[in-house]
Write an enzyme that holds these catalytic residues in place. Sequence first.
Site, PDB file in Angstrom:
ATOM      1  N   CYS A 169       0.839  -1.206   0.000  1.00  0.00           N
ATOM      2  CA  CYS A 169       0.000   0.000   0.000  1.00  0.00           C
ATOM      3  C   CYS A 169       0.872   1.253   0.000  1.00  0.00           C
ATOM      4  O   CYS A 169       1.331   1.700   1.043  1.00  0.00           O
ATOM      5  CB  CYS A 169      -0.939  -0.010   1.203  1.00  0.00           C
ATOM      6  SG  CYS A 169      -2.031   1.425   1.236  1.00  0.00           S
ATOM      7  N   CYS A 172      -0.591   4.129   1.970  1.00  0.00           N
ATOM      8  CA  CYS A 172      -0.434   4.026   3.432  1.00  0.00           C
ATOM      9  C   CYS A 172       1.012   4.298   3.841  1.00  0.00           C
ATOM     10  O   CYS A 172       1.272   4.961   4.833  1.00  0.00           O
ATOM     11  CB  CYS A 172      -0.787   2.640   3.959  1.00  0.00           C
ATOM     12  SG  CYS A 172      -2.153   1.817   3.167  1.00  0.00           S
ATOM     13  N   ASP A 173       1.957   3.741   3.109  1.00  0.00           N
ATOM     14  CA  ASP A 173       3.344   3.689   3.599  1.00  0.00           C
ATOM     15  C   ASP A 173       4.339   4.564   2.848  1.00  0.00           C
ATOM     16  O   ASP A 173       5.447   4.790   3.334  1.00  0.00           O
ATOM     17  CB  ASP A 173       3.861   2.231   3.514  1.00  0.00           C
ATOM     18  CG  ASP A 173       3.048   1.281   4.381  1.00  0.00           C
ATOM     19  OD1 ASP A 173       2.452   1.763   5.358  1.00  0.00           O
ATOM     20  OD2 ASP A 173       3.007   0.083   4.079  1.00  0.00           O
TER      21      ASP A 173
END
Length: 350
Positions: A169, A172-173
């Site tokens: 992701c 997300c990261d």
Amino acid sequence: MSVTERVVIIGSGPAGWSAAIYAARANLEPLVFEGAITDENRIRGTLPLGQLSMTTEVENYPGFPAGDLSPYLKSSLPEANVPFRDPHMTGVTGPELMELMRQQAKNFGTRIVTDDVVSVDLSKRPFTLKTLEGQEYTAHSLIIATGARANYLGLPSEDLYKNRGVSACAVCDGALPRFRNKSLVVVGGGDSAMEEATYLTKFASTVYLVHRRGEFRASKIMAQRVLENPKITVKWFTTVEEVLGDEKKGVTGVRLKNLQTSETEVLEAGGMFCAIGHTPNTDFLAKQVKTDDKGYIVYSLPFRTNTSVEGVFAAGDVADSYYRQAITSAGTGCMAALDAERFLATKGVH
Ligand code: NAP
């Protein structure tokens, strides 16, 4: 067998807990199956608390700006449930956010069973559920919030570096310090891979997009954006053979193989992002609820969480291959609880 439950919620990500908070506050005393703690679930990425519990910082969930959350966590969670906190970290992490949601649901009377639902019978009412531990439950309504799991390549070296440079992701990261100004690898040829590669160019020095074929599956417009981006290099007809790294730094590179020439090459990289699709966790439904060809539950009414079976509602990633965000999952979790409450009222179940 115990009394028939009014609402059973299966799943313990943002959708499940949001549904539980709303159902509990409607005095429905929901029962949540949060999943079993087993090696199989660990390997598949389906442990209790869902995909967010496997990430680090969550910077895009509204209400949790950067700051020292330690005092709040200590006062709001039982000591045993406060996840390990890196003293340098500010803002909320995925495991913390999930523990906070779980606790909030518990505070309003949600009951929690740490077990998997392995099969259901939706052909007669009340519905019947069987668990991994061999227990049987009945329910007037069900909210399915079992999420989806990211697909990975399945390499042993990939497992070794999950959360230490291997991610599924970018949204997300991608902004984490470990990825800044490094070469990064994205695997896949669909819209997600295009989106992740383009997104990562904000942080990376170079992005290598590794795809196993000579053309993208992605929409033309998103593929074009990638092909025109000077920071992205596409490696066509190529697969990742091994993720390289060391104990201290995590991922340091990948070994690639060209499928046409069989030649291999090593790329230096600070991270690898798999964007090769997701698999919804719907096997246990044994096709009793209508899904699409990939197994995602299909909503039967627009802007509602109803499924093909009356009294069964779905929320979160299990019914969403498109947005897949914590906030959208939480939103549909709330909707599913309200839909279940109204369904029960029409059936005279109080
Ligand atoms: P997808 O469309 O299923 O694409 C998966 C990609 O991964 C394919 O290119 C596939 O290669 C590759 N792949 C699968 N297994 C692999 C393996 N074992 N090794 C190497 N490569 C592998 O999945 P997605 O990109 O996640 O998209 C899912 C849905 O969300 C789509 O409907 C998409 O349009 C939508 N979406 C939309 C947006 C947007 O519009 N902003 C953004 C993201 C996602 P092959 O092509 O060779 O099969």
